[in-house]
Design a protein around this motif. Structure first.
Motif, PDB file in Angstrom:
ATOM      1  N   TYR A 163     -43.365  13.673   9.640  1.00 35.81           N
ATOM      2  CA  TYR A 163     -43.462  12.561   8.448  1.00 35.81           C
ATOM      3  C   TYR A 163     -44.698  11.614   8.487  1.00 35.81           C
ATOM      4  O   TYR A 163     -44.576  10.435   8.173  1.00 35.81           O
ATOM      5  CB  TYR A 163     -41.850  11.653   8.702  1.00 35.81           C
ATOM      6  CG  TYR A 163     -40.860  12.211   9.231  1.00 35.81           C
ATOM      7  CD1 TYR A 163     -40.531  13.520   8.424  1.00 35.81           C
ATOM      8  CD2 TYR A 163     -40.268  12.058  10.261  1.00 35.81           C
ATOM      9  CE1 TYR A 163     -39.283  14.122   8.832  1.00 35.81           C
ATOM     10  CE2 TYR A 163     -39.115  12.736  10.823  1.00 35.81           C
ATOM     11  CZ  TYR A 163     -38.675  13.951   9.737  1.00 35.81           C
ATOM     12  OH  TYR A 163     -37.490  14.812  10.372  1.00 35.81           O
ATOM     13  N   MET A 164     -45.671  12.267   8.351  1.00 35.62           N
ATOM     14  CA  MET A 164     -47.074  11.577   8.203  1.00 35.62           C
ATOM     15  C   MET A 164     -47.230  10.601   7.131  1.00 35.62           C
ATOM     16  O   MET A 164     -46.484  10.978   5.937  1.00 35.62           O
ATOM     17  CB  MET A 164     -47.971  12.937   8.055  1.00 35.62           C
ATOM     18  CG  MET A 164     -49.797  12.193   8.302  1.00 35.62           C
ATOM     19  SD  MET A 164     -50.798  13.698   8.200  1.00 35.62           S
ATOM     20  CE  MET A 164     -50.544  14.580   9.432  1.00 35.62           C
ATOM     21  N   HIS A 165     -47.993   9.613   7.505  1.00 41.22           N
ATOM     22  CA  HIS A 165     -48.166   8.694   6.491  1.00 41.22           C
ATOM     23  C   HIS A 165     -46.905   7.997   5.776  1.00 41.22           C
ATOM     24  O   HIS A 165     -46.789   7.592   4.763  1.00 41.22           O
ATOM     25  CB  HIS A 165     -49.059   9.167   5.377  1.00 41.22           C
ATOM     26  CG  HIS A 165     -50.337   9.461   5.708  1.00 41.22           C
ATOM     27  ND1 HIS A 165     -51.407   9.555   4.671  1.00 41.22           N
ATOM     28  CD2 HIS A 165     -51.145   9.310   6.918  1.00 41.22           C
ATOM     29  CE1 HIS A 165     -52.537   9.458   5.150  1.00 41.22           C
ATOM     30  NE2 HIS A 165     -52.289   9.678   6.762  1.00 41.22           N
ATOM     31  N   THR A 166     -45.850   7.939   7.014  1.00 38.22           N
ATOM     32  CA  THR A 166     -44.597   6.934   6.433  1.00 38.22           C
ATOM     33  C   THR A 166     -44.444   5.977   7.802  1.00 38.22           C
ATOM     34  O   THR A 166     -45.393   5.984   8.735  1.00 38.22           O
ATOM     35  CB  THR A 166     -43.228   7.827   6.343  1.00 38.22           C
ATOM     36  OG1 THR A 166     -42.962   8.465   7.932  1.00 38.22           O
ATOM     37  CG2 THR A 166     -43.536   9.155   5.634  1.00 38.22           C
ATOM     38  N   THR A 167     -43.583   5.161   7.707  1.00 39.90           N
ATOM     39  CA  THR A 167     -43.142   4.174   8.775  1.00 39.90           C
ATOM     40  C   THR A 167     -42.537   4.870   9.902  1.00 39.90           C
ATOM     41  O   THR A 167     -41.982   4.047  10.909  1.00 39.90           O
ATOM     42  CB  THR A 167     -42.566   3.261   8.286  1.00 39.90           C
ATOM     43  OG1 THR A 167     -41.275   3.369   7.449  1.00 39.90           O
ATOM     44  CG2 THR A 167     -43.285   2.324   7.240  1.00 39.90           C
ATOM     45  N   VAL A 168     -41.896   5.990   9.773  1.00 40.81           N
ATOM     46  CA  VAL A 168     -41.252   6.898  10.741  1.00 40.81           C
ATOM     47  C   VAL A 168     -42.023   8.306  11.352  1.00 40.81           C
ATOM     48  O   VAL A 168     -41.475   9.018  11.593  1.00 40.81           O
ATOM     49  CB  VAL A 168     -39.607   7.060  10.289  1.00 40.81           C
ATOM     50  CG1 VAL A 168     -39.216   5.951  10.163  1.00 40.81           C
ATOM     51  CG2 VAL A 168     -39.761   8.071   9.016  1.00 40.81           C
ATOM     52  N   GLU A 169     -43.308   7.999  11.124  1.00 39.16           N
ATOM     53  CA  GLU A 169     -44.118   9.085  12.001  1.00 39.16           C
ATOM     54  C   GLU A 169     -43.674   9.501  13.343  1.00 39.16           C
ATOM     55  O   GLU A 169     -43.330   8.392  14.185  1.00 39.16           O
ATOM     56  CB  GLU A 169     -45.606   8.890  12.180  1.00 39.16           C
ATOM     57  CG  GLU A 169     -46.111   8.641  10.843  1.00 39.16           C
ATOM     58  CD  GLU A 169     -47.713   8.307  10.844  1.00 39.16           C
ATOM     59  OE1 GLU A 169     -48.213   8.624   9.877  1.00 39.16           O
ATOM     60  OE2 GLU A 169     -48.371   7.879  11.878  1.00 39.16           O
ATOM     61  N   THR A 170     -43.395  10.584  13.700  1.00 40.57           N
ATOM     62  CA  THR A 170     -42.616  11.017  14.913  1.00 40.57           C
ATOM     63  C   THR A 170     -43.346  12.182  15.734  1.00 40.57           C
ATOM     64  O   THR A 170     -43.530  13.179  15.060  1.00 40.57           O
ATOM     65  CB  THR A 170     -41.038  11.686  14.469  1.00 40.57           C
ATOM     66  OG1 THR A 170     -40.473  10.802  13.807  1.00 40.57           O
ATOM     67  CG2 THR A 170     -40.317  12.146  15.650  1.00 40.57           C
TER      68      THR A 170
END
Length: 356
Positions: free
Chosen positions: A319-326
């Motif tokens: 989930y790159m470039h989101t607030t939920v990078e994991t």
């Protein structure tokens, strides 16, 4: 997996905001953590930092990550006090609606939200978020009120999200791309110090700025340092999560180890030595083909000066470039371990040239 000292640094560093071009506060946090593990440090005009270990040795090696995160600029303020934005890096307009933001001003941090109308009142054609319709609401009723809050065109803002753990296995948050890299190279330096490793070369532990808008910080600091070898760490996509096509994006999964890249900028002899270390130390790794360019600071180091033998060790990320990078915590540990083990076995003055 990480002790209290590492975890305290990890959360403080990851939860801090370091938008591209405004990285100074995060760089100071990183440098403060590094001070016990370095001999000196170098900075440049735009804020890249190189912690230096064994500075007098003539052969110079870099391990590097980038410090900046994607963000938004205040672009236009309406008479009613709503704010329209412009990207600073690859910020995704589709995830913006309903997100909270921090807006950075000389009067302090101001809070805002990306507003969005309810589903049952939107146009029948189901209008989707674009840069033309997403807007930030700071609770003001006029443009003057916004200005009085210290918010003006050019103020930078980030999403308001913090680091958390998921199922005791994953780390989740914004800006793991690539402050997780900054954490990992700092931990390499810490282990070198605590294990009393005497390197036969000078090591620059580099945290570079402005990667998200074209690898600019690495371009500047590479010319300043002129190293003989560079090992870059950044993130890469977990392609086994939904909506990826492995035929076009490759086959990478969180939890299966660091990813070693193949591309013209990646020096074959350097990567092969990293693979030898991984196999000898039984560190699991994955492979990835990157075609013309890596899209990471590897390119800036490889093609700087007269050419620097460079390689890329990537951390799988969802989930790159989101607030939920994991990321998977075991992958983080294995990137640290692989960089550390590579450095402790590297001879002084090693010549990586193809033709000698």
């Amino acid at each position: 997996m990480f002790d209290t000292q590492s975890n305290t640094f990890l959360y403080k560093y990851l939860n801090n905001s370091s938008p591209t071009g405004f990285e100074a506060s995060g760089q100071q946090i990183w440098l403060d953590y590094m001070k016990p593990y370095m001999d000196s440090y170098i900075t440049d005009a735009y804020g890249s930092v190189a912690a230096v270990i064994n500075p007098d040795a003539p052969y110079k090696v870099v391990i590097e990550a980038h410090a900046d995160e994607i963000s938004w600029f205040v672009h236009y303020i309406t008479d009613e006090g709503y704010i329209y934005v412009r990207r600073n890096g690859g910020s995704d307009h589709q995830i913006a609606p309903s997100k909270r933001v921090n807006i950075y001003t000389k009067k302090g941090v101001r809070k805002g939200v990306f507003g969005w109308p309810a589903i049952h009142v939107r146009d029948e054609k189901e209008e989707t978020p674009t840069l033309k319709n997403i807007h930030v609401d700071v609770g003001a009723t006029s443009k003057q009120e916004v200005l009085d809050m210290g918010i003006h065109v050019g103020c930078v803002m980030t999403f308001d999200d913090e680091l958390m753990e998921l199922n005791n296995r994953f780390l989740v948050g914004r800006a793991l791309d690539n402050r997780m890299g900054g954490f990992m190279i700092a931990e390499v330096a810490r282990r070198l110090k605590e294990n009393k490793v005497k390197l036969p070369f000078c090591l620059y532990v580099v945290n570079a700025v402005q990667e998200e808008i074209g690898l600019r910080g690495a371009e500047m600091i590479s010319r300043k340092l002129r190293p003989d070898l560079a090992i870059i760490t950044d993130v890469t996509h977990d392609t086994r999560s939904p909506m990826y096509n492995k035929i076009t994006s490759g086959d990478v999964r969180c939890g299966l180890g660091p990813v070693l890249g193949y591309a013209p900028a990646i020096h074959n002899n350097v990567r092969d030595m990293i693979i030898e270390v991984a196999e000898k130390k039984q560190i699991a790794f994955q492979r990835m083909a990157l075609s013309r360019a890596t899209g990471t600071d590897t390119d800036s180091f490889a093609y700087s000066s007269e050419g620097v033998p460079s390689a890329l060790i990537s951390l799988p990320l969802k989930y790159m470039h989101t607030t939920v990078e994991t990321v998977h915590k075991e992958d983080v540990e294995n990137v640290i371990k692989l960089m550390y083990e590579f450095l402790v076995q590297l001879p002084a003055n090693y010549d990586f040239r193809y033709i000698k």
